[in-house]
Design a protein around this motif. Structure first.
Motif, PDB file in Angstrom:
ATOM      1  N   SER A  82       0.828  -1.210   0.000  1.00  0.00           N
ATOM      2  CA  SER A  82       0.000   0.000   0.000  1.00  0.00           C
ATOM      3  C   SER A  82       0.860   1.256   0.000  1.00  0.00           C
ATOM      4  O   SER A  82       0.574   2.234  -0.705  1.00  0.00           O
ATOM      5  CB  SER A  82      -0.918  -0.011   1.226  1.00  0.00           C
ATOM      6  OG  SER A  82      -1.562   1.233   1.375  1.00  0.00           O
ATOM      7  N   GLY A  83       1.933   1.235   0.795  1.00  0.00           N
ATOM      8  CA  GLY A  83       2.838   2.381   0.834  1.00  0.00           C
ATOM      9  C   GLY A  83       3.507   2.631  -0.506  1.00  0.00           C
ATOM     10  O   GLY A  83       3.682   3.773  -0.931  1.00  0.00           O
ATOM     11  N   LEU A  84       3.878   1.546  -1.189  1.00  0.00           N
ATOM     12  CA  LEU A  84       4.508   1.703  -2.501  1.00  0.00           C
ATOM     13  C   LEU A  84       3.507   2.233  -3.535  1.00  0.00           C
ATOM     14  O   LEU A  84       3.881   2.970  -4.447  1.00  0.00           O
ATOM     15  CB  LEU A  84       5.092   0.360  -2.950  1.00  0.00           C
ATOM     16  CG  LEU A  84       6.279  -0.144  -2.110  1.00  0.00           C
ATOM     17  CD1 LEU A  84       6.738  -1.508  -2.589  1.00  0.00           C
ATOM     18  CD2 LEU A  84       7.439   0.856  -2.168  1.00  0.00           C
ATOM     19  N   LEU A  85       2.223   1.843  -3.386  1.00  0.00           N
ATOM     20  CA  LEU A  85       1.198   2.399  -4.273  1.00  0.00           C
ATOM     21  C   LEU A  85       1.061   3.902  -4.053  1.00  0.00           C
ATOM     22  O   LEU A  85       0.940   4.676  -5.013  1.00  0.00           O
ATOM     23  CB  LEU A  85      -0.139   1.701  -4.017  1.00  0.00           C
ATOM     24  CG  LEU A  85      -1.344   2.226  -4.820  1.00  0.00           C
ATOM     25  CD1 LEU A  85      -1.094   2.107  -6.315  1.00  0.00           C
ATOM     26  CD2 LEU A  85      -2.623   1.479  -4.423  1.00  0.00           C
ATOM     27  N   MET A  86       1.102   4.298  -2.789  1.00  0.00           N
ATOM     28  CA  MET A  86       1.059   5.726  -2.475  1.00  0.00           C
ATOM     29  C   MET A  86       2.291   6.432  -3.050  1.00  0.00           C
ATOM     30  O   MET A  86       2.199   7.562  -3.545  1.00  0.00           O
ATOM     31  CB  MET A  86       0.994   5.924  -0.961  1.00  0.00           C
ATOM     32  CG  MET A  86       0.849   7.367  -0.517  1.00  0.00           C
ATOM     33  SD  MET A  86      -0.749   8.083  -0.962  1.00  0.00           S
ATOM     34  CE  MET A  86      -0.495   9.799  -0.471  1.00  0.00           C
ATOM     35  N   SER A  87       3.434   5.766  -3.010  1.00  0.00           N
ATOM     36  CA  SER A  87       4.666   6.325  -3.584  1.00  0.00           C
ATOM     37  C   SER A  87       4.510   6.556  -5.082  1.00  0.00           C
ATOM     38  O   SER A  87       4.912   7.593  -5.617  1.00  0.00           O
ATOM     39  CB  SER A  87       5.849   5.385  -3.341  1.00  0.00           C
ATOM     40  OG  SER A  87       6.039   5.148  -1.985  1.00  0.00           O
ATOM     41  N   LEU A  88       3.920   5.555  -5.750  1.00  0.00           N
ATOM     42  CA  LEU A  88       3.736   5.675  -7.195  1.00  0.00           C
ATOM     43  C   LEU A  88       2.883   6.903  -7.536  1.00  0.00           C
ATOM     44  O   LEU A  88       3.214   7.667  -8.451  1.00  0.00           O
ATOM     45  CB  LEU A  88       3.075   4.404  -7.734  1.00  0.00           C
ATOM     46  CG  LEU A  88       2.654   4.424  -9.202  1.00  0.00           C
ATOM     47  CD1 LEU A  88       3.892   4.499 -10.094  1.00  0.00           C
ATOM     48  CD2 LEU A  88       1.825   3.184  -9.557  1.00  0.00           C
ATOM     49  N   LEU A 125       7.666   5.769   2.803  1.00  0.00           N
ATOM     50  CA  LEU A 125       6.285   5.323   2.636  1.00  0.00           C
ATOM     51  C   LEU A 125       6.152   3.811   2.790  1.00  0.00           C
ATOM     52  O   LEU A 125       5.120   3.316   3.263  1.00  0.00           O
ATOM     53  CB  LEU A 125       5.757   5.777   1.278  1.00  0.00           C
ATOM     54  CG  LEU A 125       5.374   7.256   1.213  1.00  0.00           C
ATOM     55  CD1 LEU A 125       5.173   7.712  -0.220  1.00  0.00           C
ATOM     56  CD2 LEU A 125       4.111   7.521   2.021  1.00  0.00           C
ATOM     57  N   ALA A 126       7.190   3.068   2.401  1.00  0.00           N
ATOM     58  CA  ALA A 126       7.156   1.615   2.604  1.00  0.00           C
ATOM     59  C   ALA A 126       7.193   1.285   4.100  1.00  0.00           C
ATOM     60  O   ALA A 126       6.438   0.428   4.577  1.00  0.00           O
ATOM     61  CB  ALA A 126       8.332   0.963   1.877  1.00  0.00           C
ATOM     62  N   ILE A 127       8.070   1.966   4.839  1.00  0.00           N
ATOM     63  CA  ILE A 127       8.114   1.771   6.299  1.00  0.00           C
ATOM     64  C   ILE A 127       6.774   2.148   6.916  1.00  0.00           C
ATOM     65  O   ILE A 127       6.231   1.429   7.769  1.00  0.00           O
ATOM     66  CB  ILE A 127       9.250   2.624   6.910  1.00  0.00           C
ATOM     67  CG1 ILE A 127      10.611   2.109   6.435  1.00  0.00           C
ATOM     68  CG2 ILE A 127       9.174   2.611   8.429  1.00  0.00           C
ATOM     69  CD1 ILE A 127      11.775   3.010   6.806  1.00  0.00           C
ATOM     70  N   ALA A 128       6.232   3.279   6.465  1.00  0.00           N
ATOM     71  CA  ALA A 128       4.945   3.742   6.997  1.00  0.00           C
ATOM     72  C   ALA A 128       3.855   2.708   6.747  1.00  0.00           C
ATOM     73  O   ALA A 128       3.082   2.356   7.658  1.00  0.00           O
ATOM     74  CB  ALA A 128       4.572   5.077   6.354  1.00  0.00           C
ATOM     75  N   GLY A 129       3.807   2.181   5.529  1.00  0.00           N
ATOM     76  CA  GLY A 129       2.782   1.193   5.197  1.00  0.00           C
ATOM     77  C   GLY A 129       2.915  -0.074   6.023  1.00  0.00           C
ATOM     78  O   GLY A 129       1.915  -0.638   6.481  1.00  0.00           O
ATOM     79  N   GLY A 130       4.158  -0.523   6.227  1.00  0.00           N
ATOM     80  CA  GLY A 130       4.370  -1.724   7.026  1.00  0.00           C
ATOM     81  C   GLY A 130       3.866  -1.560   8.452  1.00  0.00           C
ATOM     82  O   GLY A 130       3.228  -2.454   9.020  1.00  0.00           O
ATOM     83  N   LEU A 131       4.132  -0.406   9.048  1.00  0.00           N
ATOM     84  CA  LEU A 131       3.670  -0.148  10.416  1.00  0.00           C
ATOM     85  C   LEU A 131       2.149  -0.034  10.469  1.00  0.00           C
ATOM     86  O   LEU A 131       1.501  -0.502  11.419  1.00  0.00           O
ATOM     87  CB  LEU A 131       4.320   1.137  10.942  1.00  0.00           C
ATOM     88  CG  LEU A 131       5.823   1.034  11.240  1.00  0.00           C
ATOM     89  CD1 LEU A 131       6.422   2.408  11.485  1.00  0.00           C
ATOM     90  CD2 LEU A 131       6.060   0.137  12.455  1.00  0.00           C
TER      91      LEU A 131
END
Length: 303
Positions: free
Chosen positions: A74-80, A194-200
């Motif tokens: 999800s975080g990577l989608l937000m990054s995209l 954003l990947a760290i954020a999504g994981g948490l």
């Protein structure tokens, strides 16, 4: 009275656990300059994926891991959307929340069908490292994920303020042009944040389905993602202050549950609204002196 207070503190810690995890995730995102309004949907998606994987595999920890991976996706989608394409962060985040909420509910019905009784699993049990002590024993009888969430607070502080990566995160959140000129890969740092954020955030959702409830339902997140965003402002983007904000909300939430059993002649809706009213009041007070990351909500484009 002593028993009431001990139970209240213990419950506050449990209620605060998903808020601590989610808020730390949002902290990394906003420190890097990205407001991630997809947090509500990411937590919901994490709760769903964690429950499905745990129910299918019989391993609760595998469910937590799957929820973290789902959150990272999800975080990577937000990054995209927000970093790569430079889309409006409000629209991107809200779109992700709607997408993941709808996707989770659709998949839930595909897997479990229409049921009168929700599927359930045996959730995590509590541990009691101070079980023999008269006061600390009941207070510290908590889930292992609660201990891990609290330990992540000093870890997040150390990463943000004592590591080169944390310095880069704060730099791209304040002045991405200057950071880029200094040789920092702004895009990569924001992707990782954003990947760290999504994981948490995914882990926060899994706590609700795998520890607190042992089930997955439509209202499982109940606005906790939006509370996390408010707690960021309340804590002035500081991990330690964020912890106190989460504990305050958790304490008020636990208090309203206990007040409902005392027979006070007040509508129960008032008790349910009490934690959110407290959050709004705290946000109104803390927001007046909030020091927002200077580049928050501003997409970066290399000239």
């Amino acid at each position: 009275m002593e028993v009431f207070l001990i139970g209240l503190v213990a419950a506050a810690l449990r209620v605060a656990t998903p808020l601590i995890l989610g808020t730390l995730g949002e902290l990394f995102s906003e420190r890097a300059g990205i407001l991630n309004l997809g947090i509500e949907g990411t937590m919901f998606f994490g709760a769903f994926v964690g429950f499905v994987v745990a129910e299918a595999s019989g391993s609760l920890w595998l469910g937590v891991l799957a929820a973290i991976v789902a959150g990272i996706a999800s975080g990577l989608l937000m990054s995209l959307l927000a970093v790569r394409l430079g889309a409006n962060q409000h629209v991107s985040g809200l779109g992700i929340t709607l997408l993941l909420t709808g996707l989770s509910l659709f998949a839930f019905r595909l897997i479990y069908g229409e049921r009168q009784v929700l599927p359930a699993i045996q959730p995590f049990g509590k541990i009691s490292p101070f079980g023999e002590l008269p006061i600390l024993g009941p207070i510290f009888e908590q889930y292992l994920m609660t201990y891990l969430a609290v330990l992540l607070v000093p870890v997040a502080w150390w990463v943000l303020y004592r590591t080169n990566f944390g310095l880069q995160v704060r730099a791209v959140g304040e002045n991405p042009e200057a950071a880029d000129a200094a040789g920092v890969n702004v895009f990569l740092v924001r992707y990782l944040s954003l990947a760290i954020a999504g994981g948490l955030m995914g882990a926060a959702g899994s706590f609700l389905s795998l520890a607190q409830l042992g089930a997955f339902s439509f209202g499982i997140i109940a606005g906790r993602g939006w509370v996390c965003i408010a707690l960021i402002v309340f804590g002035n983007w500081d991990p330690v202050k964020v912890l106190w904000g989460a504990l305050l909300f958790g304490g008020v939430f636990a208090l309203q549950l206990r007040l409902q059993t005392t027979g006070l002649d007040l509508p129960y809706e008032f008790f349910l609204a009490l934690p959110y009213l407290t959050t709004i009041a705290g946000l109104a007070l803390a927001g007046r002196n909030a020091a927002y990351p200077a580049a928050l909500l501003k997409p970066y484009r290399r000239e």
